[in-house]
Design a protein around this motif. Structure first.
Motif, PDB file in Angstrom:
ATOM      1  N   ASN A   3       0.825  -1.201   0.000  1.00  0.00           N
ATOM      2  CA  ASN A   3       0.000   0.000   0.000  1.00  0.00           C
ATOM      3  C   ASN A   3       0.860   1.253   0.000  1.00  0.00           C
ATOM      4  OD1 ASN A   3      -2.616   1.328   0.196  1.00  0.00           O
ATOM      5  ND2 ASN A   3      -1.925   1.943   2.242  1.00  0.00           N
ATOM      6  N   LYS A   4       1.991   1.170   0.732  1.00  0.00           N
ATOM      7  CA  LYS A   4       2.897   2.312   0.800  1.00  0.00           C
ATOM      8  C   LYS A   4       3.438   2.647  -0.579  1.00  0.00           C
ATOM      9  CE  LYS A   4       7.292   3.706   2.909  1.00  0.00           C
ATOM     10  NZ  LYS A   4       8.326   3.361   3.896  1.00  0.00           N
ATOM     11  N   ASN A   7       0.814   4.136  -2.901  1.00  0.00           N
ATOM     12  CA  ASN A   7       0.556   5.546  -2.641  1.00  0.00           C
ATOM     13  C   ASN A   7       1.686   6.429  -3.135  1.00  0.00           C
ATOM     14  OD1 ASN A   7      -2.002   5.344  -1.381  1.00  0.00           O
ATOM     15  ND2 ASN A   7      -1.026   4.601   0.493  1.00  0.00           N
ATOM     16  N   GLU A 155      -0.750   7.123   4.531  1.00  0.00           N
ATOM     17  CA  GLU A 155      -1.858   6.334   5.067  1.00  0.00           C
ATOM     18  C   GLU A 155      -3.157   7.133   5.099  1.00  0.00           C
ATOM     19  OE1 GLU A 155      -1.367   3.243   5.536  1.00  0.00           O
ATOM     20  OE2 GLU A 155       0.821   3.328   5.291  1.00  0.00           O
ATOM     21  N   ASN A 156      -4.235   6.454   5.431  1.00  0.00           N
ATOM     22  CA  ASN A 156      -5.550   7.072   5.533  1.00  0.00           C
ATOM     23  C   ASN A 156      -5.501   8.238   6.520  1.00  0.00           C
ATOM     24  OD1 ASN A 156      -8.247   7.660   5.476  1.00  0.00           O
ATOM     25  ND2 ASN A 156      -8.915   5.829   6.556  1.00  0.00           N
ATOM     26  N   ASN A 213      -5.128  11.557   1.771  1.00  0.00           N
ATOM     27  CA  ASN A 213      -5.542  10.171   1.597  1.00  0.00           C
ATOM     28  C   ASN A 213      -6.817   9.945   2.417  1.00  0.00           C
ATOM     29  OD1 ASN A 213      -5.879   7.400   1.522  1.00  0.00           O
ATOM     30  ND2 ASN A 213      -3.695   6.960   1.737  1.00  0.00           N
TER      31      ASN A 213
END
Length: 482
Positions: A3-4, A7, A155-156, A213
């Motif tokens: 995920n990192k 993004n 991150e979110n 995000n």
């Protein structure tokens, strides 16, 4: 981790989109300041009087200068930890140390200048100079928050402030008309009046620019414009105002090119240099100069793209393990943003400023051959400030040779050396100088290979030229008739 990296890729293509229309910024070496037997010293301080009664430079070879400056050196991206080199994505990488090397943004600057005409002559109490220079400056600045993605991920809930993102270029003609005058036996003042004629430029200006995000989507807030004045470039918008086609005319004839680069008042500006030199006594001289106070107004060959608002879009669903998917990711995000972003393309004039420099100097004259000097140089730019200190030793055997040795130290930067040499035979003088020469090298191991590199180097500049010196006006600490 996946995920990192996803993004990181999303941010990369968004930034690439925002800079697509702008990625296409003094070149004078610090060594010049106390290189008094070289007439070009007047470039750095208009109150510095050339030592010849008159001079002119070989047409086309008056001065050719190259300058490169970066806020980040190899040692900042490749840190040594327990005897091994670590990179930004390694767990041992020290980001707090990395961030100390720059302010709100990390900048890379490059410049090239060329002077086809330069001459000057002495009057009873003053000195006139005239020069024509062609200059190209380019700069890119990356916001601090861009590097935080590699440190902490994206991150979110995370918000990246990209307001200081910048990419600019300027190419222009500079005419300099200078005059220096001795007010009395101690004080000399000088000024350069510099009309500027723009050839091409790009500029970015953001009042706000951020990406958040939101977990399942990304929120882009933008209020800014990208400007350009580039000959033979045409940006055609689609029906929604989004730049749809960018074309560079390629069927050009010599007359077409000449008409675009010949100085006129369409892209006109003006700048000033101000300077003073004070001979405290026969041993000490103090000086100051404030250079590059000016701007250019761009009104020709205009294209601008502006956006203002808040936009939500989803990230592309692509594999982060396949490099070729970057093109697909870019196209997907472009399509998404085009669907939600209100963008206007128009012809709009704009203004670009120069980067002012403040020089403060003190020199000790050991005798008519040897000088020792100290120089403080401060460069001012948006979101960035650069401070340098230079210590020089100068050897002036006026009839034959002049040599200059310097030690440079930059705040939050590197330490390095500078060397200059000027040779004279009769009226003929040739000079060459190189500054920011690294004296520290490290062995780097990467993927089993080992190589040696100047890991602390952040800057480099060089300058060369040919002059004809007519008559002399004495050596330091000797009368004009000696």
């Amino acid at each position: 981790m996946i995920n990192k990296f996803k993004n990181i890729k999303v941010l990369y293509v968004v930034v690439l989109l925002l800079t697509t229309y702008s990625t296409v910024f003094s070149q004078n070496s610090n060594l010049l300041y106390y290189f008094e037997n070289v007439p070009q010293t007047n470039y750095t301080n208009p109150a510095m009087l050339p030592r010849a009664n008159a001079f002119f430079s070989l047409p086309g070879l008056s001065s050719i200068a190259l300058d490169f400056k970066s806020d980040i050196a190899a040692k900042d991206l490749l840190q040594k930890h327990n005897g091994t080199w670590v990179q930004p994505l390694d767990a041992a990488f020290d980001y707090s140390k990395f961030y100390k090397t720059f302010g709100k943004s990390a900048s890379i600057n490059a410049g090239l200048s060329y002077a086809p005409i330069y001459f000057g002559f002495r009057t009873k109490k003053g000195y006139f100079t005239f020069s024509l220079q062609e200059k190209i400056n380019a700069k890119i600045s990356l916001p601090k928050d861009m590097f935080k993605i590699a440190e902490k991920g994206f991150e979110n809930g995370d918000v990246l402030d990209l307001k200081s993102l910048d990419a600019k270029m300027m190419a222009y003609h500079e005419i300099s008309i200078g005059y220096a005058r001795q007010i009395d036996e101690k004080l000399t003042v000088g000024v350069h009046f510099k009309p500027l004629f723009g050839i091409a430029a790009t500029k970015m200006k953001y009042n706000s620019l951020s990406i958040k995000n939101q977990g399942t989507s990304y929120n882009l807030k933008v209020d800014g414009e990208i400007y350009s004045s580039v000959p033979f470039l045409t940006v055609t918008p689609d029906e929604d105002g989004y730049p749809d086609e960018v074309e560079m005319q390629d069927d050009l004839e010599g007359s077409d090119i000449s008409s675009q680069i010949t100085p006129d008042f369409s892209n006109f500006g003006v700048a000033f240099d101000l300077g003073a030199v004070y001979d405290f006594n026969s041993s000490f001289t103090f000086s100051a100069a404030l250079n590059n106070l000016g701007y250019i107004n761009w009104k020709k060959n205009l294209n601008s793209v502006s956006a203002n608002g808040t936009y939500d879009f989803e990230g592309p669903d692509v594999s982060v393990t396949e490099v070729e998917d970057m093109d697909e990711a870019y196209e997907d995000i472009v399509d998404e943003i085009k669907d939600v972003m209100d963008v206007n393309t128009e012809e709009k004039s704009f203004k670009t400023g120069l980067s002012p420099e403040l020089m403060l100097g003190a020199a000790y004259h050991v005798n008519h051959v040897i000088d020792l000097g100290f120089l403080s140089k401060s460069t001012f730019a948006q979101y960035n400030f650069r401070q340098e200190f230079i210590v020089t030793s100068n050897f002036n055997l006026y009839k034959a040779i002049s040599a200059n040795f310097a030690y440079n130290y930059e705040i939050k930067g590197s330490s390095d050396l500078g060397l200059g040499l000027a040779l004279r035979g009769g009226p003929f003088q040739v000079y060459l100088m190189a500054n920011h020469i690294p004296f520290s090298y490290d062995k780097i191991q990467s993927d089993g290979d080992e190589f040696t590199a100047p890991t602390k180097a952040e800057s480099f500049s060089m300058m060369l030229g040919v002059n004809f010196l007519l008559g002399k006006h004495g050596n330091r600490n000797k009368s004009v008739n000696d």
